[in-house]
Design a protein around this motif. Structure first.
Motif, short mmCIF file in Angstrom:
data_model
loop_
_atom_site.label_atom_id
_atom_site.label_comp_id
_atom_site.label_asym_id
_atom_site.label_seq_id
_atom_site.Cartn_x
_atom_site.Cartn_y
_atom_site.Cartn_z
N VAL A 28 0.83 -1.20 0.00
CA VAL A 28 0.00 0.00 0.00
C VAL A 28 0.87 1.26 0.00
O VAL A 28 0.42 2.31 -0.43
CB VAL A 28 -1.00 0.06 1.19
CG1 VAL A 28 -2.05 -1.02 1.04
CG2 VAL A 28 -0.30 -0.04 2.52
N ALA A 29 2.13 1.15 0.43
CA ALA A 29 2.98 2.34 0.44
C ALA A 29 3.22 2.86 -1.00
O ALA A 29 2.89 4.00 -1.30
CB ALA A 29 4.29 2.07 1.18
N PRO A 30 3.76 2.03 -1.93
CA PRO A 30 3.87 2.53 -3.30
C PRO A 30 2.51 2.81 -3.96
O PRO A 30 2.40 3.73 -4.76
CB PRO A 30 4.61 1.41 -4.04
CG PRO A 30 4.56 0.22 -3.17
CD PRO A 30 4.40 0.72 -1.77
N LYS A 31 1.50 2.03 -3.60
CA LYS A 31 0.17 2.29 -4.19
C LYS A 31 -0.32 3.68 -3.83
O LYS A 31 -0.88 4.40 -4.65
CB LYS A 31 -0.86 1.26 -3.70
CG LYS A 31 -0.81 -0.04 -4.46
CD LYS A 31 -1.95 -0.95 -4.04
CE LYS A 31 -1.78 -2.32 -4.68
NZ LYS A 31 -2.67 -3.32 -4.12
N ALA A 32 -0.12 4.05 -2.58
CA ALA A 32 -0.57 5.38 -2.14
C ALA A 32 0.25 6.47 -2.82
O ALA A 32 -0.29 7.50 -3.22
CB ALA A 32 -0.46 5.49 -0.62
N ILE A 33 1.55 6.24 -3.01
CA ILE A 33 2.37 7.23 -3.72
C ILE A 33 1.85 7.38 -5.15
O ILE A 33 1.65 8.48 -5.65
CB ILE A 33 3.86 6.81 -3.74
CG1 ILE A 33 4.45 6.87 -2.32
CG2 ILE A 33 4.66 7.72 -4.69
CD1 ILE A 33 5.89 6.39 -2.22
N LYS A 34 1.59 6.24 -5.78
CA LYS A 34 1.09 6.28 -7.15
C LYS A 34 -0.24 7.05 -7.22
O LYS A 34 -0.48 7.84 -8.13
CB LYS A 34 0.90 4.86 -7.67
CG LYS A 34 0.68 4.78 -9.15
CD LYS A 34 0.58 3.33 -9.62
CE LYS A 34 0.23 3.28 -11.09
NZ LYS A 34 -0.42 2.02 -11.45
N ALA A 35 -1.09 6.82 -6.21
CA ALA A 35 -2.40 7.46 -6.21
C ALA A 35 -2.32 8.98 -6.01
O ALA A 35 -3.26 9.70 -6.32
CB ALA A 35 -3.30 6.84 -5.13
#
Ligand code: SF4
Lengths: 418, 166
Positions: B68-75
């Motif tokens: 979720v850490a990279p996913k949140a950055i991507k978002a």
């Protein structure tokens, strides 16, 4: 080839692999906990939408919760249970212990196998002679659950050779903490660490455990110890299935060899903000603490409780100190009960908690206000993991934790060990 | 795969716990995006624009391997992450969720927050339009490049499972 290369070759159907090769290999065990399991299940059901190919190889352990503190958490656990039932995967519910200890005790970790998990401390299973490595939720949801496989890049290997004998009052955890500082955070990024040398060979399994455990904190991919009689003896007791141990070739190649002689070490403490901030206990001695805890991925072992009970016997905690005793598995609690440790620690003023992962991220327990500090056997001390980002976490051996709890401040355990 | 955007620069050894705080991991990814790196720079999540570039120091994304850490950055709209070097689980997760990540030793000395950067992900060429400095990031493994182009691991998982590997 070394143990990791041999396992990766065998499980990907090759005769050999070299560092840098990308392989797709069969996974023998997937370990999920109540939080990573939930996130993985959501990705699997919403985006992947397939069946679980080998449910028997998957286990979910509820270790961040020993009892849900609110409705939202209760719902998450219920969804996890429904997921486990729907696909027929194994579930170890609240009170089973910490994910890694519970996985070993329940026979999911066998020498020679590939073990993966979302938890970043998954490399600890290299202790049992496995190739064990943390993967992200998407690997689990997209390849491990539906196909029983995962992709891996074969890492370069560093030989970490530990020799010497720890001094009186210095414990394997002190050595592991110190080694984290020596290698440094990010000192072994992407590498496999082969822990070896007479010091490692002389340790029993649950003390060896503390070494592959630090792999992630120095940035490594996996850590391992070649199996020997001690490994196989434990594996035979706990494993319900056959296993084929794998051994490194005596002439295998390493990228580098690091030698450490540990005979001069003093007890060590690592203080927030990071594990790299590790120093001899005297440097932090006198800093006040309000909480002490034996628990976490690296703590809550019977060895920890024995060490602490030896110091706590016939003594009382300092006024204002609260002491959480958190067994890492049900077996450990039962053993502590038989040895009279439960009573000894209770009489000293400690509080026993159900088997779980303890204060890790303060989900069920262990939150601190900004003025508070804790000393523990946890694996991590990053700010904000236990409530306020200003609260401080000191990490040390179980003896250092117990001695500090009696004094009310960080203390050298040796004066209690005469 | 080209990107051009403003740089947001962060320091060394940032753990995933600081990218997304543990008490936020159960939010939806879009909600989480509002709090990315909140303790280190509260302005980031508020002011980041689509296409911006996140630059950080050594061992970025250490600690828990939560994707979720990279996913949140991507978002947040960040197009590329450039770091001195990344923690390995973070590295793996970025490609698996389709967020380009470049490792470029020396990058933190040559760029500052607010600089305009131009990045070619495939060749690893990075140009700081604000000061004219250029850099070359470490090459991305072809296997990971293929994953990135497909949008992440889920898209190519069936192919991987058939046993294809380089
Ligand atoms: S908090 Fe602890 S148990 Fe949970 S994912 Fe992180 S390291 Fe693992």
């Amino acid at each position: 080839m070394n143990l990791v290369e041999k396992i990766l070759a065998k499980k990907s159907g090759r005769d050999f692999v070299r560092p840098g090769d990308v392989v797709v290999a069969d996974v023998d065990a997937l370990l999920l906990h109540d939080l990573s399991g939930y996130i993985t299940a959501r990705v699997f059901e919403r985006e992947v939408k397939k069946d679980v190919r080998f449910p028997d190889r998957v286990v979910m352990v509820f270790d961040h919760h020993f009892s849900p503190p609110n409705e939202e958490r209760a719902r998450i656990l219920e969804e996890n249970r429904a997921f486990a039932r729907k696909y027929g995967i194994h579930l170890l519910d609240c009170g089973s212990g910490n994910i890694h200890n519970a996985a070993v005790r329940n026979g999911f970790v066998r020498p020679g196998s590939i073990v993966v998990g979302s938890d970043s401390h998954t490399p600890v299973h290299g202790t049992m002679g496995c190739f064990a490595c943390g993967l992200g939720n998407n690997s689990h949801a997209a390849t491990v659950l539906p196909y029983g496989k995962a992709w891996f890049k074969v890492p370069e290997t560093i030989k970490v050779n530990l020799t010497g004998k720890n001094k009186f009052g210095v414990f394997p955890r002190d050595v592991a903490l110190w080694l984290t500082g020596q290698i440094g955070e990010g000192g072994a990024v992407y590498k496999a660490l082969h822990f070896t040398g007479q010091f490692i060979k002389d340790l029993d399994i649950w003390n060896r455990w503390l070494f592959p455990l630090i792999t992630i904190d120095v940035g490594g991919k996996c850590g391992f110890i070649d199996p020997d009689e001690k490994t196989l003896a434990l594996a035979r007791i706990i494993s319900k299935k056959e296993f084929e141990p794998v051994y490194s070739d005596p002439d295998c190649e390493y990228e580098t060899i690091w030698d450490y002689e540990i005979s001069d070490l003093e007890p060590q403490v690592a203080a927030s903000p990071t594990l790299g901030n590790v120093k001899p206990v005297s440097e932090f001695a006198g800093r006040s603490i309000q909480w002490a805890e034996l628990g976490g991925h690296g703590g809550g072992r019977i060895e920890d409780f024995r060490e602490a009970a030896r110091i706590l016997k016939g003594r009382k905690l300092a006024p204002g100190v609260k002491f959480n005793a958190v067994p890492s598995s049900r077996e450990v609690f039962s053993q502590a009960l038989q040895e009279g440790i439960v009573e000894t620690m209770f009489d000293a003023g400690c509080t026993w908690f159900p088997p779980c992962t303890g204060s890790n991220q303060a989900i069920n327990m262990g939150a601190m206000a900004e003025t508070e500090s804790m000393i523990s056997t946890h694996a991590r001390n990053f700010p904000g993991r236990n409530g306020s980002p200003k609260a401080i976490m000191y990490l040390g051996s179980a003896s250092t934790v117990a001695a500090s709890a009696i004094k009310g401040h960080v203390s050298d355990p040796r004066e209690f060990l005469e | 795969m080209n990107a051009e955007g403003r740089c947001w620069k962060f320091g060394d050894n940032i753990p995933t716990d600081q990218i997304v705080r543990s008490d936020r991991v159960l939010l939806t990814i879009d909600e989480m995006a509002k709090y990315v790196l909140e303790n280190l720079n509260p302005d980031f999540a508020k002011n980041v624009q689509s296409g911006d570039i996140l630059v950080a120091g050594k061992h970025f994304g250490q600690s828990s391997g939560r994707a979720v850490a990279p996913k949140a950055i991507k978002a947040t709209g960040v197009s590329v992450v450039i770091v001195e070097y990344a923690a390995r689980l973070f590295y793996r997760n970025c490609f698996e969720i389709g967020l380009p990540l470049l490792e470029c030793p020396g990058i933190t000395e040559g760029v500052g927050s607010g600089d305009m950067l131009q990045v070619d992900v495939e060749t690893g060429k990075i140009l700081n339009l604000s000061n004219g400095k250029s850099f070359t990031a470490k090459p991305i493994d072809p296997f990971l490049m293929e994953m990135l182009k497909a949008g992440g691991l889920i898209a190519i998982a069936p192919k991987i499972a058939e046993g294809r590997s380089s």
